[in-house]
Design a protein around this motif. Sequence first.
Motif, mmCIF file in Angstrom:
data_model
loop_
_atom_site.group_PDB
_atom_site.id
_atom_site.type_symbol
_atom_site.label_atom_id
_atom_site.label_comp_id
_atom_site.label_asym_id
_atom_site.label_seq_id
_atom_site.Cartn_x
_atom_site.Cartn_y
_atom_site.Cartn_z
ATOM 1 N N LEU A 98 0.833 -1.207 0.000
ATOM 2 C CA LEU A 98 0.000 0.000 0.000
ATOM 3 C C LEU A 98 0.868 1.258 0.000
ATOM 4 O O LEU A 98 0.633 2.191 -0.780
ATOM 5 C CB LEU A 98 -0.922 0.002 1.220
ATOM 6 C CG LEU A 98 -2.063 -1.011 1.225
ATOM 7 C CD1 LEU A 98 -2.715 -1.070 2.598
ATOM 8 C CD2 LEU A 98 -3.106 -0.650 0.163
ATOM 9 N N ALA A 99 1.878 1.291 0.859
ATOM 10 C CA ALA A 99 2.700 2.494 0.989
ATOM 11 C C ALA A 99 3.526 2.758 -0.261
ATOM 12 O O ALA A 99 3.596 3.901 -0.742
ATOM 13 C CB ALA A 99 3.619 2.366 2.202
ATOM 14 N N THR A 100 4.163 1.714 -0.796
ATOM 15 C CA THR A 100 5.010 1.921 -1.977
ATOM 16 C C THR A 100 4.182 2.277 -3.204
ATOM 17 O O THR A 100 4.615 3.078 -4.041
ATOM 18 C CB THR A 100 5.869 0.680 -2.255
ATOM 19 O OG1 THR A 100 5.027 -0.473 -2.381
ATOM 20 C CG2 THR A 100 6.869 0.446 -1.123
ATOM 21 N N GLY A 101 2.986 1.701 -3.300
ATOM 22 C CA GLY A 101 2.112 2.055 -4.416
ATOM 23 C C GLY A 101 1.566 3.461 -4.288
ATOM 24 O O GLY A 101 1.551 4.234 -5.256
ATOM 25 N N TYR A 102 1.141 3.818 -3.091
ATOM 26 C CA TYR A 102 0.573 5.142 -2.845
ATOM 27 C C TYR A 102 1.607 6.238 -3.075
ATOM 28 O O TYR A 102 1.292 7.304 -3.622
ATOM 29 C CB TYR A 102 0.056 5.191 -1.408
ATOM 30 C CG TYR A 102 -0.615 6.482 -1.012
ATOM 31 C CD1 TYR A 102 -1.939 6.748 -1.373
ATOM 32 C CD2 TYR A 102 0.065 7.421 -0.245
ATOM 33 C CE1 TYR A 102 -2.557 7.932 -0.983
ATOM 34 C CE2 TYR A 102 -0.549 8.607 0.144
ATOM 35 C CZ TYR A 102 -1.862 8.857 -0.229
ATOM 36 O OH TYR A 102 -2.474 10.025 0.156
ATOM 37 N N ARG A 103 2.844 5.968 -2.668
ATOM 38 C CA ARG A 103 3.891 6.971 -2.775
ATOM 39 C C ARG A 103 4.738 6.823 -4.040
ATOM 40 O O ARG A 103 5.614 7.644 -4.305
ATOM 41 C CB ARG A 103 4.816 6.864 -1.555
ATOM 42 C CG ARG A 103 4.149 7.291 -0.245
ATOM 43 C CD ARG A 103 4.150 8.785 -0.094
ATOM 44 N NE ARG A 103 5.516 9.285 0.091
ATOM 45 C CZ ARG A 103 5.898 10.525 -0.178
ATOM 46 N NH1 ARG A 103 5.042 11.402 -0.673
ATOM 47 N NH2 ARG A 103 7.154 10.903 0.032
ATOM 48 N N ALA A 104 4.469 5.779 -4.835
ATOM 49 C CA ALA A 104 5.243 5.514 -6.050
ATOM 50 C C ALA A 104 6.736 5.483 -5.745
ATOM 51 O O ALA A 104 7.563 6.118 -6.431
ATOM 52 C CB ALA A 104 4.922 6.558 -7.122
#
Length: 426
Positions: A121-127
């Motif tokens: 979730l975090a890596t996708g949200y923050r790219a």
Amino acid sequence: MSVHAELFKRRQAVMPSWLSTYYAEPIDIERGEGRHVFDAEGNRYLDFFGGILTTMTAHALPEVTAAISEQAAKILHTSTLYLNRQMVELAEQIAELSGIDDPKVFFTASGTEANDTALMLATGYRASNQVLALRNSYHGRSFSSVAITGNAGWSPTSLSPVQTYYVHGSRRRGTPFAQLSDAELTEACLADLDDVLGQVKDNVACLIAEPIQGVGGFAMPPDGLLGEFKKVLDRHGILWISDEVQTGWGRTGEHFWGWQAHAVDGAKPDMLTFAKGIGNGLSIGGVVARAEIMDSVSSNSISTFGGSPITMAGALANLRYAVDNDLQGNAKRIGQVLRTTLDEAEGLSVVEEIRGRGLMIGIELTSAEAATDVLEYTREGGLLIGKGGLRGNILRIAPPLSLTAEEAAEGGAILVEALRKAGGTP
């Protein structure tokens, strides 16, 4: 050959050599009752480790076993492709208790999977695949969670799907920060965080941190440190993930979640992960995240085993029991009884430090060998405990939260005697 020895020989023949066991002669635990367990040779033990902080309420708790039995008689499995009333009800209760703004809940089958999901979730949200983690940390045994584990003893590979930067936060003994006060340590850790961020290219996805480090030997940051970190993170848009797999559900006594000891100026995490105690032995984990983050996934997804009917039924009954019977308050009261008993060990030469909160207590010893000896002596005395730490020299005490004052005094006395036997006389 004993019953245990024969079973251990069979296990060695068919299971990995790296699958750890406690004791020179490992034991087969057959059943449990309350705060006690019984092995296959008929020995009875007071359980002060709860299957690695997992038996949160009690062994064979009638309310939980009844809920599991009732659900098992109906249906065991459906998957998230179908509605599940217990899953919705448990998600509603966890969301309400979480303290997260605008919360949504996703269930998994373990704490490792929960931390994997939070990273996704975090890596996708923050790219971004850049992650901050604390030194001495442990977040699971999967490929991505091993990559953010700051403890070499639990990191079998240096390969990684994320780029991890480790910052100071919890471990003091054996570091240049050993003699600092809480205020001085907080200032030093904030300076370290700023320094690390000054060397990182582009954006960072998140900081993931255990409020009290479990496998790390119950190492504790100063109260408020993670909240002060949050102020720095917010300036960069970095998310804060609180790994509550071991600290959640009231175990620390003072708070329902470990992160609440760090809620300075209203600081709170963007996500928290949970597992272990909520299931009381059932395979469950999960993530609570702000809806904006949880709903940011653009691809299709399901969970085959996360949120299964039987797991949700048992976990819901377990959580309701913990809340209705104020086990958080009991953890605080009985934790104080246990600490008072353990104070007798403060002067022993083998003991370097006793720390922790509620029913989450760590005892740092002079060596890993001493910790291994104490584990053997406590087992002989009828008590089960755990160990951990960067050097394997820290005893971990985490009994079910329904522990009584009498049981705390009994177990504490066994532990103090074991420490004396391990060469603890001043």
